[in-house]
Design a protein around this motif. Structure first.
Motif, PDB file in Angstrom:
ATOM      1  N   ARG A  67       0.828  -1.219   0.000  1.00 53.05           N
ATOM      2  CA  ARG A  67       0.000   0.000   0.000  1.00 53.05           C
ATOM      3  C   ARG A  67       0.860   1.267   0.000  1.00 53.05           C
ATOM      4  O   ARG A  67       0.774   2.112   0.896  1.00 53.05           O
ATOM      5  CB  ARG A  67      -0.951   0.010   1.194  1.00 53.05           C
ATOM      6  N   ARG A  74      -1.263   4.595  -0.152  1.00 59.52           N
ATOM      7  CA  ARG A  74      -1.952   4.900   1.105  1.00 59.52           C
ATOM      8  C   ARG A  74      -0.982   5.428   2.158  1.00 59.52           C
ATOM      9  O   ARG A  74      -1.309   6.348   2.911  1.00 59.52           O
ATOM     10  CB  ARG A  74      -2.631   3.630   1.621  1.00 59.52           C
ATOM     11  N   SER A 126      -7.560   1.633  -4.287  1.00 58.01           N
ATOM     12  CA  SER A 126      -6.827   0.498  -3.721  1.00 58.01           C
ATOM     13  C   SER A 126      -6.379  -0.469  -4.807  1.00 58.01           C
ATOM     14  O   SER A 126      -5.285  -1.033  -4.728  1.00 58.01           O
ATOM     15  CB  SER A 126      -7.704  -0.231  -2.693  1.00 58.01           C
TER      16      SER A 126
END
Length: 396
Positions: free
Chosen positions: A205, A208, A286
């Motif tokens: 990720r 993020r 995502s």
């Protein structure tokens, strides 16, 4: 074909000349595209001839190397041929009609217009743009390859500077001993992938984790006056933030794909249509952050290098179908455990990975214990175009 990249160092006036060369390449590409729009029956060779007309008409176009102008014309024809192919395949929706380029960031030279130093630590561009000699810094060693193997040289502009790419004509092969292992991979958002052995790899990720810094950098850009020097500096900082995340994704995908391919003789993975999946606005960020397609591309590449078999399996109902008996067990996304009436209780992703492996083995026409020698390994067996963008993929 190998592509080696080096950071270029020089004076500010040289980088201004690089910018001018890139703008000229963009002008030639867009002019060739307009020429084709006005004359739809023209082919690739007609566009190359049109480059000479542009050089005779515009002095700044004549300053760019002739083969660099032809490379720009080839870029225009690449977009045109892609449009023709999509029309022939009758792809639904938009066919990718060629568009004018607004933000070109590279210029490509062929065999002329540049001269590499004997120590391979600097390169001199000899056309009339005035780029001159640029010092090179990188981790690759060009001494292993002759000058005749270098087919293309690109100047690429990025947020953190200018890079020189060398396209080297070499057939990369690495001989490794067969492992006797087969594996199925089920990619996801919670875990980056879960294999058929139950091993799960954590999803890094990168976007993020760096989103907080990106938002702060974006706010600084928004506060600056448009066209000001401070806004330009803020945009450059923002570009570096995005570039770092992009490099993190690529590094993760390359290392992980190489490890998977070296450890197994056959790798089966999902033949996903990510372009359709990102239409779900709740999961689009995502999904893009996971960069599954980049991981797939490197799997197929290392499959050719190490002579392993990579198979793109149909992902339909892999999460619902039992890997033991084949019974359909319906479950929502929140249900993470697969429990079948036959007594099979597995993690949802592990069950899907086993089913993907089973379909992959069925694709190559082998069941039971799998054994593959290097002579039978022929790279990827996929229903989509390897290394192409997703809109060009054909249906299974």
């Amino acid at each position: 074909m190998l592509v080696f990249e080096f950071k270029a160092y020089g004076k500010s006036i040289q980088f201004q000349a690089v910018d001018e060369a890139i703008r000229t390449a963009q002008f030639v590409r867009n002019s060739c595209l307009r020429y084709w729009m006005d004359n739809p029956k023209k082919n690739k060779y007609d566009l190359n001839k049109y480059c000479a007309v542009l050089a005779a008409t515009f002095p700044f176009a004549d300053e760019l190397n002739s083969q660099a102008r032809q490379s720009s014309a080839e870029r225009a024809w690449s977009a045109i041929s892609r449009f023709y192919e999509n029309c022939k395949k009758k792809i639904t929706g938009k066919k990718g009609y060629p568009q004018f380029q607004k933000d070109c960031r590279s210029v490509e030279y062929k065999a002329t217009g540049w001269k590499l130093a004997t120590d391979r630590k600097s390169i001199t561009f000899t056309d009339k743009k005035g780029i001159g000699k640029l010092k090179l810094k990188g981790t690759r060693d060009l001494h292993f390859y002759s000058f005749t193997q270098i087919k293309r040289v690109r100047l690429v502009k990025r947020a953190d500077g200018v890079y020189v790419q060398f396209c080297i004509d070499v057939d990369r092969k690495e001989n490794t001993e067969p492992t006797g292992n087969t594996i199925g991979l089920d990619v996801g958002l919670k875990e980056y992938y879960t294999d058929s052995n139950g091993t799960a790899v954590e999803n890094p990720r990168f976007l993020r984790k760096g989103e907080r810094i990106l938002k702060r950098s974006q706010r600084r850009v928004s506060r600056k006056v448009k066209g000001s020097i401070n806004r330009s500096k803020a945009r450059q900082i923002l570009g570096k933030r995005h570039l770092k995340i992009s490099r993190q994704r690529k590094d993760h995908a390359v290392k992980l794909a190489r490890c998977v391919v070296q450890s197994n003789d056959l790798i089966a993975y999902e033949d996903l249509r990510i372009k359709n999946m990102v239409q779900n606005h709740c999961l689009a960020k995502s999904i893009n952050d996971a960069s599954w397609y980049q991981f797939r591309v490197w799997l197929e590449y290392f499959g050719k290098v190490f002579e392993r078999v990579t198979v793109a399996a149909n992902p339909q109902y892999t999460s619902q179908e039992c890997s033991s008996c084949g019974e359909i067990v319906k479950k929502s996304l929140s249900t993470r455990t697969h429990a079948c009436k036959c007594g099979c209780v597995l993690d949802r992703d592990e069950n899907a990975a086993r089913k993907i492996l089973s379909r992959g083995l069925g694709t190559v026409g082998h069941t039971g214990t799998f054994a593959l020698d290097a002579s039978n390994a022929s790279g990827e067996l996929t229903s989509t175009l390897a290394g192409e963008i997703l809109p060009q993929q054909v249906s299974s």
